[in-house]
Design a protein around this motif. Structure first.
Motif, PDB file in Angstrom:
ATOM      1  N   LEU A  63       0.824  -1.206   0.000  1.00  0.00           N
ATOM      2  CA  LEU A  63       0.000   0.000   0.000  1.00  0.00           C
ATOM      3  C   LEU A  63       0.862   1.263   0.000  1.00  0.00           C
ATOM      4  N   LYS A  67      -1.533   1.682  -5.032  1.00  0.00           N
ATOM      5  CA  LYS A  67      -2.835   1.038  -4.804  1.00  0.00           C
ATOM      6  C   LYS A  67      -2.810  -0.420  -5.264  1.00  0.00           C
ATOM      7  N   ILE A  69      -3.105  -4.494  -4.159  1.00  0.00           N
ATOM      8  CA  ILE A  69      -3.860  -5.253  -3.172  1.00  0.00           C
ATOM      9  C   ILE A  69      -3.320  -6.667  -3.057  1.00  0.00           C
TER      10      ILE A  69
END
Length: 72
Positions: A63, A67, A69
């Motif tokens: 993070l 962005k 994940i």
């Protein structure tokens, strides 16, 4: 030495992989990071370190890089 493999989404290019690699190498004990980049799909991230890393450590470092994940 601990080797772990993680899955992540949000990577689209080499710049993404380099950003994540740089951020992960700042995690205490991390020695090497190898990313199997699959743009706009799920990419594999292999980490090698002096200890096992928690998913929360890896997710936080990702993070910080952008962005991205962590999915497993």
């Amino acid at each position: 030495m601990s080797e772990q493999v993680w899955q992540a989404t949000g990577l689209t290019c080499d710049h993404c992989a380099k950003s994540i690699t740089k951020s992960l190498l700042e995690v205490a004990g991390m020695q090497n990071v190898n990313i199997d980049l699959k743009p706009n799909q799920t990419s594999s991230i292999k980490t090698v370190g002096t200890r096992a890393f928690s998913s929360s450590e890896i997710a936080e470092a990702m993070l910080q890089a952008g962005k991205y994940i962590l999915v497993s």
